[in-house]
Design a protein around this motif. Structure first.
Motif, short mmCIF file in Angstrom:
data_model
loop_
_atom_site.label_atom_id
_atom_site.label_comp_id
_atom_site.label_asym_id
_atom_site.label_seq_id
_atom_site.Cartn_x
_atom_site.Cartn_y
_atom_site.Cartn_z
N PHE A 71 0.83 -1.20 0.00
CA PHE A 71 0.00 0.00 0.00
C PHE A 71 0.87 1.26 0.00
O PHE A 71 0.56 2.25 -0.67
CB PHE A 71 -0.92 -0.02 1.23
N ALA A 72 1.97 1.25 0.76
CA ALA A 72 2.88 2.40 0.81
C ALA A 72 3.50 2.66 -0.56
O ALA A 72 3.56 3.82 -1.02
CB ALA A 72 3.97 2.16 1.85
N ASN A 73 3.95 1.60 -1.23
CA ASN A 73 4.53 1.76 -2.57
C ASN A 73 3.50 2.28 -3.56
O ASN A 73 3.80 3.15 -4.39
CB ASN A 73 5.09 0.42 -3.06
N LEU A 74 2.30 1.75 -3.47
CA LEU A 74 1.23 2.14 -4.38
C LEU A 74 0.82 3.59 -4.15
O LEU A 74 0.67 4.37 -5.10
CB LEU A 74 0.03 1.21 -4.18
N THR A 75 0.67 3.96 -2.88
CA THR A 75 0.27 5.33 -2.55
C THR A 75 1.31 6.33 -3.02
O THR A 75 0.98 7.40 -3.56
CB THR A 75 0.06 5.48 -1.03
N ARG A 76 2.59 6.00 -2.84
CA ARG A 76 3.65 6.90 -3.30
C ARG A 76 3.58 7.10 -4.81
O ARG A 76 3.70 8.23 -5.30
CB ARG A 76 5.02 6.34 -2.91
N LEU B 233 0.53 9.36 -5.66
CA LEU B 233 0.74 10.76 -5.29
C LEU B 233 1.76 11.43 -6.20
O LEU B 233 1.64 12.61 -6.53
CB LEU B 233 1.17 10.86 -3.82
N GLU B 234 2.78 10.69 -6.60
CA GLU B 234 3.80 11.24 -7.50
C GLU B 234 3.20 11.60 -8.86
O GLU B 234 3.65 12.54 -9.51
CB GLU B 234 4.94 10.24 -7.69
N ASN B 235 2.20 10.85 -9.28
CA ASN B 235 1.59 11.09 -10.60
C ASN B 235 0.35 11.97 -10.55
O ASN B 235 -0.20 12.33 -11.60
CB ASN B 235 1.21 9.75 -11.25
#
Length: 245
Positions: free
Chosen positions: A84-89, A92-94
């Motif tokens: 979830f942390a990798n996905l959320t980052r 948010l970056e995009n």
């Protein structure tokens, strides 16, 4: 006298031509200002929609983590939290970008689907096919356009499958010079889908439809979204103007 008359006619013609040119430039400038204003309005509206999508996704994911914690499955909760942390980052970056590559959109989709498979083990399988006529690095798409539709299949389709295992199929190709995206599932379908009051009736779908409407209206694009009810499951088809780097 004829000479004077001819000279006057030339002067009048020059004046009329100059006025026509001036008026033409003024109209073009006004049209440019209107177009610029509309583009800014469209971008503001799109940013607002993207801003709504992020907490919508985060809310659902945190509910999944809460589920694991409630089941005292700390290892699964930890795995899900990392994904979830990798996905959320990535999301948010995009979130501030107008377009990202198909490759990046697919990468984020796979992360999301794998996270949902952790939440719903043995509930469904998936397959993603990108046609060879699509250059995944150079072909562009608005970020998070596909994810809400995939989310609908998983949350509203497979979650209601009591006996059958779900199958999600995603295809990306060119069709009639456009970018064509198809999301197909064998879930419960809209006919059997009843959302309890207060949960929000397919919020992600409404946001996706609104994004396409704004893009079509302000940017004169001809994107479309079709939802087809199958005998079992749902198929969603998206058509977008083909944009490449």
């Amino acid at each position: 006298m004829p000479i004077a008359f001819g000279g006057g006619a030339v002067l009048i013609s020059c004046f009329l031509f100059g006025y026509w040119q001036y008026n033409k430039r003024r109209v073009a400038q006004e049209a440019g200002k209107i177009a610029d204003y509309q583009a800014r309005v469209a971008e503001t509206e799109l940013k607002a929609l993207r801003a709504q999508m992020n907490p919508h996704f985060i809310f659902n994911s945190l509910n999944a983590i809460r589920y694991y914690m409630g089941e005292n499955d700390i290892a699964a909760a930890d795995d899900y939290l990392v994904m979830f942390a990798n996905l959320t980052r990535s999301i948010l970056e995009n979130s501030e970008k107008k377009y990202i590559s198909i490759a990046e959109e697919i990468r984020i989709l796979k992360l999301y689907i794998e996270a949902e498979m952790l939440r719903m083990p043995e509930s469904f399988n998936y397959e993603i096919n990108v046609s060879k006529d699509i250059d995944q690095q150079k072909t562009l798409i608005p970020p998070m356009l596909i994810q809400p539709l995939v989310e609908n299949s998983i949350w509203h389709g497979f979650a209601k499958n009591e006996n059958d295992k779900g199958f999600l199929q995603l295809e990306v190709c060119q069709k009639n010079g456009n970018l064509y995206i198809m999301i197909d599932d064998n879930g419960a379908g809209r006919k059997n889908h009843k959302v309890p009051a207060g949960i929000g009736n397919s919020m992600g779908l409404r946001l996706t439809e609104n994004r396409l409407k704004i893009l079509n209206h302000y940017h004169r694009e001809n994107g479309s979204l079709k939802i087809l009810d199958k005998k079992k499951g749902t198929r969603v088809e998206i058509s977008l103007p083909l944009q490449q780097i």
